[in-house]
Design an enzyme around this catalytic site. Structure first.
Site, PDB file in Angstrom:
ATOM      1  N   GLY A  66      -2.870  -3.418   2.390  1.00 46.90           N
ATOM      2  CA  GLY A  66      -1.504  -3.403   2.215  1.00 46.90           C
ATOM      3  C   GLY A  66      -0.970  -2.089   1.937  1.00 46.90           C
ATOM      4  CD  GLN A  67      -2.692   3.780   3.112  1.00 48.03           C
ATOM      5  OE1 GLN A  67      -3.590   3.405   3.419  1.00 48.03           O
ATOM      6  NE2 GLN A  67      -2.238   5.207   2.647  1.00 48.03           N
ATOM      7  CG  HIS A  84       0.769   6.296  -2.271  1.00 50.18           C
ATOM      8  ND1 HIS A  84       0.317   6.245  -0.992  1.00 50.18           N
ATOM      9  CD2 HIS A  84       1.210   4.845  -2.681  1.00 50.18           C
ATOM     10  CE1 HIS A  84       0.686   5.100  -0.704  1.00 50.18           C
ATOM     11  NE2 HIS A  84       1.085   4.196  -1.569  1.00 50.18           N
ATOM     12  CG  ASP A 106       7.149   2.382  -6.198  1.00 50.93           C
ATOM     13  OD1 ASP A 106       6.082   2.505  -5.712  1.00 50.93           O
ATOM     14  OD2 ASP A 106       8.203   1.864  -5.541  1.00 50.93           O
ATOM     15  CB  ILE A 107      12.074   3.706  -4.300  1.00 57.32           C
ATOM     16  CG1 ILE A 107      13.359   4.163  -4.303  1.00 57.32           C
ATOM     17  CG2 ILE A 107      11.636   2.969  -3.521  1.00 57.32           C
ATOM     18  CD1 ILE A 107      13.921   4.809  -3.223  1.00 57.32           C
ATOM     19  CG  HIS A 138       0.556   1.838  -6.338  1.00 59.37           C
ATOM     20  ND1 HIS A 138       1.946   1.648  -6.162  1.00 59.37           N
ATOM     21  CD2 HIS A 138      -0.169   1.968  -5.219  1.00 59.37           C
ATOM     22  CE1 HIS A 138       1.961   1.554  -4.690  1.00 59.37           C
ATOM     23  NE2 HIS A 138       0.705   1.720  -4.262  1.00 59.37           N
ATOM     24  CG  ASN A 180      -2.194  -0.830  -1.994  1.00 57.27           C
ATOM     25  OD1 ASN A 180      -3.191  -1.644  -2.652  1.00 57.27           O
ATOM     26  ND2 ASN A 180      -0.907  -1.084  -2.311  1.00 57.27           N
TER      27      ASN A 180
HETATM   28  P1  AMP Z   1       1.874   1.353  -0.563  1.00 57.86           P
HETATM   29  O1  AMP Z   1       2.382  -0.114  -0.378  1.00 57.86           O
HETATM   30  O2  AMP Z   1       0.448   1.152  -1.276  1.00 57.86           O
HETATM   31  O3  AMP Z   1       1.554   2.339   0.506  1.00 57.86           O
HETATM   32  O4  AMP Z   1       2.830   1.753  -1.492  1.00 57.86           O
HETATM   33  C1  AMP Z   1       3.824   2.564  -1.022  1.00 57.86           C
HETATM   34  C2  AMP Z   1       4.916   2.832  -2.217  1.00 57.86           C
HETATM   35  O5  AMP Z   1       5.778   3.777  -2.281  1.00 57.86           O
HETATM   36  C3  AMP Z   1       5.695   1.585  -2.386  1.00 57.86           C
HETATM   37  O6  AMP Z   1       5.549   1.015  -3.886  1.00 57.86           O
HETATM   38  C4  AMP Z   1       7.178   1.986  -2.333  1.00 57.86           C
HETATM   39  O7  AMP Z   1       8.206   1.338  -3.372  1.00 57.86           O
HETATM   40  C5  AMP Z   1       7.010   3.368  -2.728  1.00 57.86           C
HETATM   41  N1  AMP Z   1       8.154   4.186  -2.046  1.00 57.86           N
HETATM   42  C6  AMP Z   1       8.488   4.173  -0.845  1.00 57.86           C
HETATM   43  N2  AMP Z   1       9.591   5.087  -0.531  1.00 57.86           N
HETATM   44  C7  AMP Z   1       9.582   5.636  -1.824  1.00 57.86           C
HETATM   45  C8  AMP Z   1      10.464   6.769  -2.220  1.00 57.86           C
HETATM   46  N3  AMP Z   1      11.530   7.365  -1.538  1.00 57.86           N
HETATM   47  N4  AMP Z   1      10.547   6.983  -3.490  1.00 57.86           N
HETATM   48  C9  AMP Z   1       9.825   6.593  -4.536  1.00 57.86           C
HETATM   49  N5  AMP Z   1       8.955   5.719  -3.970  1.00 57.86           N
HETATM   50  C10 AMP Z   1       8.857   5.185  -2.773  1.00 57.86           C
END
Ligand code: AMP
Ligand code: ZN
Length: 111
Positions: A90-91, A97, A29-30, A99, A84
Site C-alpha cells: 500500500g505504499q 517513511h 500527514d496531510i 507513519h 508500507n
Molecule cells: P504511504 O501510502 O504509506 O506511501 O503513505 C504516504 C502518506 O503520505 C499518506 O498518508 C499521505 O497522506 C501522505 N502525504 C502525501 N503527500 C503529503 C504531503 N504533501 N504532506 C504530508 N503528507 C503527505
C-alpha cells in the site's frame, strides 16, 4: 528526481514540521488516518524500507525519532509505527517513511 518527500525535505513544499535533525524530519500527514498522524522521513532518498535495509544505523535513528515524535505529540497512552513497502504493502509515496499513529484507540487490525 520528482519525489514529493524529497521536495518537503528540501523545503520546496511546505509541511507542518514536528522535528528536524541532520538526517531526517517529521511532519504531520496531510490526510490523517488517526487523530494524530505524523510521518518520519530520511532527508536522503531511499525508495522504501527494502532499499534502506543495508543502512541499519539510519533505520535505528528513524525509529528513535518516531519515539521522540510520539513523546512530543503526547502519545503516552500508546501509538503505532507503520511503514508500507511496495504495491502490495500500500505504499503510495516511494520515499521511505514511517507513519506514527495515535491519539485514540487504534483498530486491532494492522491494516
Ligand atoms: P504511504 O501510502 O504509506 O506511501 O503513505 C504516504 C502518506 O503520505 C499518506 O498518508 C499521505 O497522506 C501522505 N502525504 C502525501 N503527500 C503529503 C504531503 N504533501 N504532506 C504530508 N503528507 C503527505
Ligand atoms: Zn525522495
Amino acid at each position: 528526481m520528482d519525489c514529493i518527500f524529497c521536495k518537503i525535505a528540501a523545503g520546496e513544499i511546505p509541511s507542518k514540521l514536528i522535528y528536524e535533525d541532520e538526517l531526517c524530519l517529521a511532519f504531520h500527514d496531510i490526510s490523517p488516518m488517526a487523530k494524530v498522524h505524523a510521518l518520519v522521513i530520511p532527508k536522503a532518498h531511499h525508495d522504501s524500507l527494502q532499499k534502506a535495509a543495508d543502512d541499519p544505523a539510519l533505520l535505528g535513528h528513524l525509529l528513535r525519532v518516531c519515539a521522540i515524535v510520539a513523546e512530543t505529540l503526547g502519545l503516552a497512552d500508546g501509538y503505532r509505527v507503520v511503514t508500507n513497502v511496495g504495491e502490495n504493502g500500500g505504499q503510495t509515496v516511494a520515499h521511505l517513511h514511517f507513519h506514527v499513529l495515535g491519539g485514540e484507540k487504534l483498530s486491532e487490525k494492522l491494516a
